[in-house]
Enzyme design. Structure first.
Site, PDB file in Angstrom:
ATOM      1  N   SER A   1       5.428 -16.568   2.957  1.00 32.51           N
ATOM      2  CA  SER A   1       6.545 -15.676   2.688  1.00 32.51           C
ATOM      3  C   SER A   1       6.912 -14.909   3.934  1.00 32.51           C
ATOM      4  O   SER A   1       6.135 -14.782   4.871  1.00 32.51           O
ATOM      5  CB  SER A   1       6.146 -14.687   1.598  1.00 32.51           C
ATOM      6  OG  SER A   1       5.164 -13.812   2.127  1.00 32.51           O
ATOM      7  N   LYS A   2       8.127 -14.393   3.876  1.00 35.81           N
ATOM      8  CA  LYS A   2       8.662 -13.626   4.979  1.00 35.81           C
ATOM      9  C   LYS A   2       7.811 -12.394   5.268  1.00 35.81           C
ATOM     10  O   LYS A   2       7.726 -11.955   6.404  1.00 35.81           O
ATOM     11  CB  LYS A   2      10.079 -13.169   4.599  1.00 35.81           C
ATOM     12  CG  LYS A   2      11.100 -13.606   5.605  1.00 35.81           C
ATOM     13  CD  LYS A   2      12.479 -13.185   5.198  1.00 35.81           C
ATOM     14  CE  LYS A   2      13.384 -13.432   6.384  1.00 35.81           C
ATOM     15  NZ  LYS A   2      14.750 -13.633   6.052  1.00 35.81           N
ATOM     16  N   ARG A   3       7.199 -11.876   4.213  1.00 37.59           N
ATOM     17  CA  ARG A   3       6.474 -10.629   4.374  1.00 37.59           C
ATOM     18  C   ARG A   3       5.325 -10.746   5.380  1.00 37.59           C
ATOM     19  O   ARG A   3       4.981  -9.801   6.057  1.00 37.59           O
ATOM     20  CB  ARG A   3       5.939 -10.141   3.015  1.00 37.59           C
ATOM     21  CG  ARG A   3       6.389  -8.733   2.701  1.00 37.59           C
ATOM     22  CD  ARG A   3       6.005  -8.325   1.295  1.00 37.59           C
ATOM     23  NE  ARG A   3       6.449  -9.304   0.307  1.00 37.59           N
ATOM     24  CZ  ARG A   3       5.696  -9.704  -0.726  1.00 37.59           C
ATOM     25  NH1 ARG A   3       4.496  -9.229  -0.882  1.00 37.59           N
ATOM     26  NH2 ARG A   3       6.165 -10.572  -1.582  1.00 37.59           N
TER      27      ARG A   3
END
Ligand code: GLU
Length: 489
Positions: A254-256
């Site tokens: 994920s981008k996180r």
């Protein structure tokens, strides 16, 4: 005769190319090229609400940058176009109607309010939300009449009421789904746009796709697709669902936890060779110890049989390591071009004072030669050694404290004298000269080496000292030693 392999990468243009998308594109490309087949790019833009300006251009540019060239697709028309789904709406419509006529799909006139109502009831009863098949058995003439009267409707597929469906996946083997988990899926929306399921099946068939290679997240859609193939009476393509991409903590990538857009890695200076090599190993391996592969080597080696089922962890350290490896492998002439681009005023990544200066190719080539073994990125070839481009104006205080003693200026003066005597010195000549001075002074070579490095570079680390001195040349080296004696009083 074996059919010509035809595979496709079918992204929805959301604005950037996700690393996972690059992997799907790459595996399709490798599979096509390995088997002498065709790689097709198809843009799946039927969800108009998610449309992003410039997304398609950006996607194509990133694929081309990475060297993944498509044989057919937007702006590269073959015999199966158009390759953008929003330009194929008529086809989907025709096919949806065909299924209605065959009794494999039906018009559904349920309003949003009604659908919302059943959804709420189901969720209150803790049931899986699904369509209650209210319109499934409407008498044909009634459905036709309401349709002709212009009543808003969708088309849904008629999923068999009992039993299960099995298909083969090259990576997963036999996969079975019970029909009870498949909704009477909408295939044509009320605005006339198809849903993904209808569009993907119609297109894969009409484009003569032989192998559908895509991410695991599409596996649960596949039974609906298989059913549609059966409804149409079409031959099934082969399926291969690629393993999920995971963060190091095994959560879904994920981008996180870091960048997921290929463009971000490109902007950070990762080489396309490293990115391709890295992405190739996210789920595939050659079955032996080899780790460094260029694109054409991957084409030779790739097979879907060597793709694993379990999730592939995105490990940034591995990418960094690969970048360093490919930096060392890259033809030096190519590196020269990249370094010069960094030095150019338009890029402006280097201190502006350098941008205006001219460094001749032979000089820059020597720097690359000295630095590339210790660089991770192209920019390191310049930014880690500013002293090749400008004399130091500051000296690392910690190194000064450690290496520049009271007697050092005298030692350096001796070194200057000795260097002055050298004629057209090579690397070894500087070394021998320094050893002579150390011998005469009764100090260790090390003591002079450290002080000289500080004087010419201002730093305590870098490539071999004699490499630095040789590249700078005799005059410049002497000038810098004198300057250091002056400044480090
Ligand atoms: N449009 C889908 C996506 O965005 C394609 C899935 C498939 O390959 O069937 O990934």
């Amino acid at each position: 005769m074996e059919k010509l392999v035809r595979v496709r990468f079918a992204p929805s243009p959301t604005g950037y190319l996700h690393v996972g998308g690059l992997r799907t594109a790459l595996y399709n490309y490798l599979f096509a090229k390995h088997n002498g087949g065709k790689f097709i790019l198809r843009i799946e833009d039927t969800d108009q609400s998610r449309k992003v300006e410039g997304a398609v251009e950006n996607l194509i540019a990133t694929l081309e940058w990475a060297g993944i060239h498509y044989d057919e697709g937007p702006n590269r028309e073959g015999n199966h176009g158009p390759y953008v789904q929003s330009e194929r709406l008529k086809l989907y419509h025709q096919h949806a109607i065909q299924l209605v006529e065959r009794g494999k799909a039906y018009y559904c006139f349920c309003t949003q309010e009604r659908l919302e109502e059943i959804r709420q009831k189901q969720s209150a009863a803790k049931l899986q939300p699904s369509y209650d098949q209210h319109c499934r058995d409407l008498p044909k003439d009634e459905a036709e009449r309401r349709n002709a009267a212009g009543e808003k409707h969708v088309v849904r597929m008629k999923v068999p009421l009992g039993g299960e469906l099995t298909f083969e996946d090259i990576i997963r083997g036999k996969v079975t789904f019970s029909y009870s988990v498949l909704d009477d899926q909408v295939i044509l929306k009320s605005d006339g746009f198809p849903t993904y399921h209808l569009a993907v099946v119609v297109d894969d068939h009409l484009m003569e796709i032989t192998h559908v290679i895509r991410g695991e997240e599409w596996l649960s859609s596949t039974p609906k697709h298989v059913l549609l193939y059966q409804f149409f009476g079409w031959e099934l393509p082969k399926f291969a669902h690629l393993p999920l991409l995971l963060n190091p903590d095994k959560s879904k990538l994920s981008k996180r936890q870091g960048d997921v857009a290929v463009e971000d890695y490109r902007a950070k200076g990762y080489l396309k060779e490293a990115i391709i090599n890295f992405v190739a190993f996210l789920g595939w391996n050659p079955g032996d110890e080899r780790e460094i592969f260029l694109l054409d080597e991957l084409v030779k080696e790739f097979s879907l049989e060597r793709v694993g089922k379990s999730g592939a962890v995105f490990n940034i350290e591995k990418l960094n390591w690969l970048n360093a490896q490919h930096l060392r492998k890259k033809p030096i002439a190519e590196l020269l071009g990249m370094v010069k681009e960094y030095l150019s005023p338009s890029v402006g990544l280097v201190q502006s004072s350098l941008s205006n200066k001219h460094f001749d190719d032979a000089y820059v080539l020597q720097i690359i030669g000295a630095m590339r073994e210790r660089a991770l990125f192209v920019k390191d070839l310049i930014e880690n050694c500013p002293y090749f481009f400008e004399p130091p104006t500051e000296y690392d205080p910690a190194i000064v404290k450690k290496r520049w003693k009271e007697q050092t200026p005298d030692h350096m003066r001796k070194l200057i004298e000795e260097f002055k005597l050298l004629e057209g010195p090579k690397k070894e000549d500087y070394e021998a000269a320094l050893h002579r001075v150390a011998g005469a002074l009764g100090v260790s070579n090390g003591e002079l080496i450290h002080a000289l490095r500080l004087a010419v570079s201002g730093m305590g680390i870098g490539p071999g000292l004699y490499d630095i001195v040789f590249i700078l040349g005799k005059e410049e080296t002497i000038r810098r030693i004198s300057a250091a004696i002056e400044r480090l009083k």
